[in-house]
Design an enzyme around this catalytic site. Structure first.
Site, mmCIF file in Angstrom:
data_model
loop_
_atom_site.group_PDB
_atom_site.id
_atom_site.type_symbol
_atom_site.label_atom_id
_atom_site.label_comp_id
_atom_site.label_asym_id
_atom_site.label_seq_id
_atom_site.Cartn_x
_atom_site.Cartn_y
_atom_site.Cartn_z
ATOM 1 N N LYS A 28 0.824 -1.212 0.000
ATOM 2 C CA LYS A 28 0.000 0.000 0.000
ATOM 3 C C LYS A 28 0.859 1.264 0.000
ATOM 4 C CE LYS A 28 -2.651 1.169 3.573
ATOM 5 N NZ LYS A 28 -3.757 1.586 4.462
ATOM 6 N N SER A 29 1.913 1.285 0.806
ATOM 7 C CA SER A 29 2.765 2.466 0.887
ATOM 8 C C SER A 29 3.402 2.784 -0.461
ATOM 9 C CB SER A 29 3.866 2.257 1.934
ATOM 10 O OG SER A 29 3.314 2.124 3.223
ATOM 11 N N ARG A 129 -8.595 12.248 12.763
ATOM 12 C CA ARG A 129 -7.149 12.128 12.940
ATOM 13 C C ARG A 129 -6.467 13.495 12.828
ATOM 14 N NH1 ARG A 129 -5.095 7.125 9.358
ATOM 15 N NH2 ARG A 129 -3.215 7.503 10.600
ATOM 16 N N ASP A 327 2.342 -0.619 12.058
ATOM 17 C CA ASP A 327 1.006 -1.073 11.668
ATOM 18 C C ASP A 327 0.735 -2.523 12.055
ATOM 19 O OD1 ASP A 327 0.124 1.314 10.548
ATOM 20 O OD2 ASP A 327 1.026 0.871 8.605
ATOM 21 N N LYS A 354 -3.690 6.442 15.053
ATOM 22 C CA LYS A 354 -3.885 5.792 13.760
ATOM 23 C C LYS A 354 -5.375 5.869 13.400
ATOM 24 C CE LYS A 354 0.224 4.288 12.462
ATOM 25 N NZ LYS A 354 0.759 4.556 11.103
ATOM 26 N N ARG A 403 -7.238 -2.739 10.256
ATOM 27 C CA ARG A 403 -6.296 -3.665 10.903
ATOM 28 C C ARG A 403 -6.877 -4.257 12.197
ATOM 29 N NH1 ARG A 403 -2.310 -3.256 7.397
ATOM 30 N NH2 ARG A 403 -1.697 -1.189 6.658
#
Length: 450
Positions: A28-29, A129, A327, A354, A403
């Protein structure tokens, strides 16, 4: 699964042995960055293996809004016709980044040194956030921001008309903040310098160099010093995205705690700034092997073979390892529940900002499943119950966090009673094939009636 709309309650029950090959999606990054740098290059960048989760699709949509031509040509195959550094046009509408903190923060940095205005929003989780960690440093370049109380979305960024380079010490270990500053520095004259006291994932530095930016990295007494020369002409690239180690964590950890399992997860990126979880699992005694180690697209890659590991023991995870596995602490806490003894995770306060407060979410859910957990502002400790020792039987809140949802579903695959999550919908943001992939290996999930 859907990351938006009505909740999707789902339960996982005790599984038989997991076997087979788990082909997890692209990283994903790297996927986010491939689209961003492709949009800031001059010419056509070709990307294969792109993660087609909602987070990344939202970044692709945003790049179109800023003027790049982004085309989907097949599964995982994309083309980006860039507009060059400083070439972003002003979006006609609000940029909705969905659930993605990475997407919104990197895009804010990328547009902060262009004389345009853009307004950003996201889902309920993202709107909660903090964005000050990005808006503070981009203000040094000359950008202005106006958002909700506490520096929260929706937020409007007014890009700098005459950007100046900056020297910035990142106050917390955050690859998102570091990357946002470097992206802003691309369209500022002179040298932008970013200093991080603790190394974080370095995909941005690697990819900037690959696109032809003048960037150098030095280890000094101050920390890791990254110097970027502004206003380059980035050259288009052909990018092969390795498979995501954060996604690989779920089938790997499921195999470690599920009796009789033997699972191969091929082509996983093992960038040292991302592979802390796998190092930690092996220190705990996990039967986890690296096979066919190689390099692809400038990133180290290997096939991971994970087998049931009933002899795992709790350890104290070194706090300096946190940036390389930030993560993965939720799923590590699940594995720790099935180990013998206590696993201490220190230096992890970043988890509290997060997609959810991940320390609190995991502690409450694991305690509801019968596991003893202690938490402080910057740490949490899980007291393992040994192989098959977790009672389960709880319904755990996911707080719109993908997650958290996946971690508790993995927990239920080895617990004595099924574990339910209140909403599995957000999983689509990062791992859209999680459910069928895990079921193919042998997991049993059940969608609950709402």
């Amino acid at each position: 699964m859907s990351g938006h709309g009505d909740p999707i309650p789902m339960s996982a029950q005790k599984s038989g042995p997991l076997t087979g090959v788990a082909e997890v999606p692209g990283d994903k990054s790297i996927s986010h960055r491939a689209l961003l740098f492709g949009a800031m290059a001059v010419g056509e960048t070709r990307i294969s293996g792109l993660l087609e989760g909602q987070d990344v699709l939202d970044t692709a949509k945003a790049m179109r809004a800023f003027g790049a031509k982004v085309t989907h040509v097949g599964p995982g195959e994309w083309r980006v016709e860039g507009v060059g550094v400083g070439g972003f046009q002003e979006p006609e509408d609000v940029i909705d980044c969905g659930n993605s903190g990475t997407g919104v923060r990197l895009i804010m940095g990328a547009m902060a040194t262009s004389p345009i205005v853009a307004t950003f929003t996201g889902d309920a989780s993202l709107r909660g956030r903090p964005m000050g960690r990005v808006t503070d440093p981009i203000a040094l370049f000359g950008a202005q921001s106006v958002g909700r109380e506490g520096g929260r979305l929706p937020m409007t960024i007014v890009g700098a008309a005459q950007a100046v380079p900056v020297r910035y010490v990142v106050p917390m270990p955050s690859a998102q903040v570091k990357s946002a500053v470097l992206l802003a520095g691309l369209n500022a004259p002179g040298e932008t310098v970013v200093i991080e006291k603790e190394a974080t994932r370095d995909h941005t530095e690697r990819m900037l160099a690959g696109f032809g930016a003048d960037i150098r990295v030095e280890e000094t007494d101050e920390g890791r010093v990254i110097t970027l020369v502004g206003q380059p002409e980035l050259k288009p690239q052909t990018i092969v995205v390795p498979r995501d180690p954060s996604s690989a964590a779920f089938p790997v950890c499921a195999a470690l705690i599920t009796e009789g399992s033997d699972v191969l997860v091929p082509g996983i990126g093992l960038n040292p700034t991302r592979s802390g979880l796998f190092t930690t699992l092996r220190e705990m005694g996990a039967n986890l092997d690296y096979e066919n180690m190689r390099e692809e697209g400038g990133e180290p890659v290997a096939d991971l073979r994970a087998r049931y590991s009933p002899d795992m023991v709790g350890i104290a995870v070194p706090p300096e390892r946190a940036p390389s596995m930030i993560d993965e602490y939720p799923i590590l806490s699940v594995v720790a529940s099935y180990a013998k003894g206590a696993t201490v995770m220190d230096g992890v306060k970043e988890l509290r900002v997060k997609e959810s407060d991940r320390i609190d979410a995991m502690a409450l859910g694991l305690e509801a499943c019968g596991v003893t957990v202690e938490e402080t502002e910057d740490s949490f400790t899980v007291h393992g119950m040994g192989p098959g020792g977790v009672p389960g039987g709880a319904t755990c809140k996911t707080h719109l966090d993908h997650r958290i949802a996946m971690s508790f579903l993995i927990c239920g695959m080895a617990s004595q009673k099924p574990v339910t999550v209140d909403d599995a919908g957000p999983v689509v943001t990062s791992f859209p094939i999680f459910e069928p992939l895990m079921e193919k290996l042998g997991a049993t999930f059940h969608r609950e009636d709402v």
